[in-house]
Design a protein around this motif. Structure first.
Motif, PDB file in Angstrom:
ATOM      1  N   HIS A 188       0.839  -1.198   0.000  1.00 57.54           N
ATOM      2  CA  HIS A 188       0.000   0.000   0.000  1.00 57.54           C
ATOM      3  C   HIS A 188       0.873   1.247   0.000  1.00 57.54           C
ATOM      4  O   HIS A 188       1.848   1.331   0.742  1.00 57.54           O
ATOM      5  CB  HIS A 188      -0.909   0.014   1.223  1.00 57.54           C
ATOM      6  N   GLY A 189       0.549   2.216  -0.831  1.00 57.48           N
ATOM      7  CA  GLY A 189       1.340   3.431  -0.917  1.00 57.48           C
ATOM      8  C   GLY A 189       0.977   4.444   0.151  1.00 57.48           C
ATOM      9  O   GLY A 189      -0.152   4.462   0.657  1.00 57.48           O
ATOM     10  N   ILE A 190       1.932   5.290   0.498  1.00 55.23           N
ATOM     11  CA  ILE A 190       1.674   6.424   1.387  1.00 55.23           C
ATOM     12  C   ILE A 190       2.462   7.621   0.861  1.00 55.23           C
ATOM     13  O   ILE A 190       3.455   7.449   0.146  1.00 55.23           O
ATOM     14  CB  ILE A 190       2.068   6.140   2.854  1.00 55.23           C
ATOM     15  N   PHE A 249       4.584   0.215  -4.915  1.00 59.26           N
ATOM     16  CA  PHE A 249       3.575   0.797  -4.034  1.00 59.26           C
ATOM     17  C   PHE A 249       2.330   1.178  -4.836  1.00 59.26           C
ATOM     18  O   PHE A 249       2.419   1.830  -5.866  1.00 59.26           O
ATOM     19  CB  PHE A 249       4.150   2.018  -3.317  1.00 59.26           C
ATOM     20  N   GLN A 250       1.176   0.792  -4.306  1.00 60.19           N
ATOM     21  CA  GLN A 250      -0.092   0.982  -5.010  1.00 60.19           C
ATOM     22  C   GLN A 250      -0.973   2.018  -4.306  1.00 60.19           C
ATOM     23  O   GLN A 250      -0.687   2.464  -3.204  1.00 60.19           O
ATOM     24  CB  GLN A 250      -0.839  -0.346  -5.080  1.00 60.19           C
ATOM     25  N   SER A 251      -2.059   2.401  -4.963  1.00 56.92           N
ATOM     26  CA  SER A 251      -3.153   3.167  -4.358  1.00 56.92           C
ATOM     27  C   SER A 251      -2.782   4.578  -3.932  1.00 56.92           C
ATOM     28  O   SER A 251      -3.065   4.989  -2.813  1.00 56.92           O
ATOM     29  CB  SER A 251      -3.731   2.424  -3.145  1.00 56.92           C
ATOM     30  N   THR A 282       0.624  -9.042  -1.955  1.00 53.31           N
ATOM     31  CA  THR A 282       0.311  -7.765  -1.303  1.00 53.31           C
ATOM     32  C   THR A 282       0.493  -7.902   0.215  1.00 53.31           C
ATOM     33  O   THR A 282      -0.479  -7.951   0.967  1.00 53.31           O
ATOM     34  CB  THR A 282      -1.130  -7.346  -1.635  1.00 53.31           C
ATOM     35  N   PRO A 283       1.741  -7.922   0.698  1.00 54.06           N
ATOM     36  CA  PRO A 283       2.005  -8.209   2.117  1.00 54.06           C
ATOM     37  C   PRO A 283       1.686  -7.073   3.085  1.00 54.06           C
ATOM     38  O   PRO A 283       1.850  -7.257   4.287  1.00 54.06           O
ATOM     39  CB  PRO A 283       3.511  -8.515   2.145  1.00 54.06           C
ATOM     40  N   ALA A 284       1.268  -5.907   2.600  1.00 51.73           N
ATOM     41  CA  ALA A 284       0.859  -4.856   3.530  1.00 51.73           C
ATOM     42  C   ALA A 284      -0.471  -5.201   4.191  1.00 51.73           C
ATOM     43  O   ALA A 284      -0.852  -4.594   5.191  1.00 51.73           O
ATOM     44  CB  ALA A 284       0.743  -3.516   2.809  1.00 51.73           C
ATOM     45  N   GLU A 291      -8.489  -3.299  -2.233  1.00 49.23           N
ATOM     46  CA  GLU A 291      -7.213  -3.015  -2.887  1.00 49.23           C
ATOM     47  C   GLU A 291      -6.560  -4.248  -3.490  1.00 49.23           C
ATOM     48  O   GLU A 291      -5.898  -4.175  -4.514  1.00 49.23           O
ATOM     49  CB  GLU A 291      -6.245  -2.360  -1.904  1.00 49.23           C
ATOM     50  N   THR A 292      -6.708  -5.384  -2.840  1.00 48.18           N
ATOM     51  CA  THR A 292      -6.064  -6.594  -3.360  1.00 48.18           C
ATOM     52  C   THR A 292      -6.936  -7.289  -4.396  1.00 48.18           C
ATOM     53  O   THR A 292      -6.438  -7.754  -5.420  1.00 48.18           O
ATOM     54  CB  THR A 292      -5.728  -7.567  -2.225  1.00 48.18           C
ATOM     55  N   LEU A 293      -8.229  -7.360  -4.140  1.00 46.75           N
ATOM     56  CA  LEU A 293      -9.121  -8.141  -4.999  1.00 46.75           C
ATOM     57  C   LEU A 293      -9.554  -7.407  -6.255  1.00 46.75           C
ATOM     58  O   LEU A 293      -9.772  -8.042  -7.296  1.00 46.75           O
ATOM     59  CB  LEU A 293     -10.365  -8.563  -4.207  1.00 46.75           C
TER      60      LEU A 293
END
Length: 347
Positions: A188-190, A249-251, A282-284, A291-293
């Motif tokens: 997950h991005g920040i 990093f996503q999102s 997606t280990p976060a 977000e994953t699905l």
């Protein structure tokens, strides 16, 4: 009496704009998610984002919604029910956002006679917008509504050997019968500024590619350092070749710079560099969610294949995997016996 409070992200009550809108409002108005001054956050969220985002998000939720309800909620409940079978302590589940509140979970524990709570944020890594906001909200509700309770927080467990083993074995199972030529760890991005805000030294975190490798107390709250640690430890456990593994990093939201590289850019880059068979994890997250699905399993696959990839596999989160349940049971039962929480040993 001791008890355990598990807290995950949360979910709308249904995949409809009517229910998605108040959920997004609570989520995006959190000062640790969008850390702008309240007046500006209000304009951004209620004046702009919530005018169009609920309909789009509801459509995304509808794609992944299960007959039993929100996947995140269902999977978190399954995990909770399994954990209850491995401990004598009462265990309650709450969500940071939505109608399945932290307050109601604390009330459930109180009704069972609990006055000493182990808080377990269901996030392996420390970030303002996930781990920290859970801790802050639990303590706010505890102090306001349950002042007789004490709360102890399980630290971020991103490098705990038992966690790494459970995560690695779940990845190994997901890779069975899949002839990959690259594995992408998508976290997950920040915003980059969150990294700097979380730096207790106010100088260590430069996000320059080297600071994460230099030992510092800042690493205790540095999301970037912690996710790369997780990748490296899983890579070592599984014996994965260096050239076949990367992290991204996503999102992200538009505007400020977020942690790079961006996952959607990586899908295109990897395909164009000749990677044809991509596995993504997606280990976060410990539980599969929107977000994953939707973002990774559905949109990610489409992006990779459109860029020239040929085969794509999203590996599920650990969810209610028995090995993961047993790891959590080990931690909570050790706390019950000794009061100790040594889940982040030195490496």
């Amino acid at each position: 009496m001791k008890g355990v409070l598990l807290v995950n992200l949360g979910s709308p009550d249904s995949p409809t704009p009517k229910d998605v809108k108040p959920y997004l409002d609570e989520f995006l108005m959190d000062e640790r998610v969008i850390d702008a001054p309240k007046w500006l956050r209000t304009i951004l969220v209620r004046g702009i984002i919530l005018q169009t985002r609920p309909k789009k998000s509801a459509e995304a939720y509808a794609k992944i919604w299960w007959e039993e309800g929100s996947p995140l909620i269902v999977l978190s409940e399954r995990f909770t029910n399994k954990l209850k079978q491995h401990t004598q302590m009462p265990v309650a589940l709450g969500m940071r956002y939505g109608t399945m509140t932290i307050k109601s979970a604390l009330q459930e524990l109180k009704d069972k006679g609990v006055d000493d709570v182990l808080l377990v944020p269901l996030y392996p890594h420390y970030a303002m917008s996930s781990f920290e906001t859970v801790v802050v909200k639990v303590l706010e509700d505890q102090q306001k509504f349950f002042p007789q309770m004490s709360v102890t927080t399980l630290p971020a467990f991103y490098k705990n050997p038992d966690y790494i083993q459970a995560l690695s074995e779940s990845i190994k199972e997901g890779l069975q019968d899949f002839d990959y030529d690259h594995i992408l760890f998508s976290y997950h991005g920040i915003p980059e500024r969150h990294i700097r805000k979380s730096d207790p030294t106010n100088y260590h975190c430069k996000i320059d590619g080297s600071c994460c490798k230099i030992n510092s107390v800042a690493h205790n709250t540095c999301y970037r350092h912690q996710v790369y640690d997780t990748t490296e430890m899983v890579k070592a456990y599984l014996g994965l070749p260096e050239e076949q593994v990367s992290s991204s990093f996503q999102s992200r939201l538009a505007g400020d710079p977020w942690l790079k590289p961006y996952t959607d850019y990586e899908f295109e880059r990897l395909a164009k560099e000749g990677k044809k068979r991509l596995a993504v994890i997606t280990p976060a997250f410990v539980s599969d969610c929107l977000e994953t699905l939707e973002e990774i399993a559905m949109e990610g696959k489409e992006q990779f294949l459109e860029a020239g990839g040929e085969n794509y596999k999203h590996i599920p989160c650990m969810n209610d995997n028995d090995a993961w349940v047993q790891v959590m049971a080990k931690w909570v039962n050790e706390w019950e016996r000794t009061g100790l929480l040594d889940v982040t040993p030195s490496t």
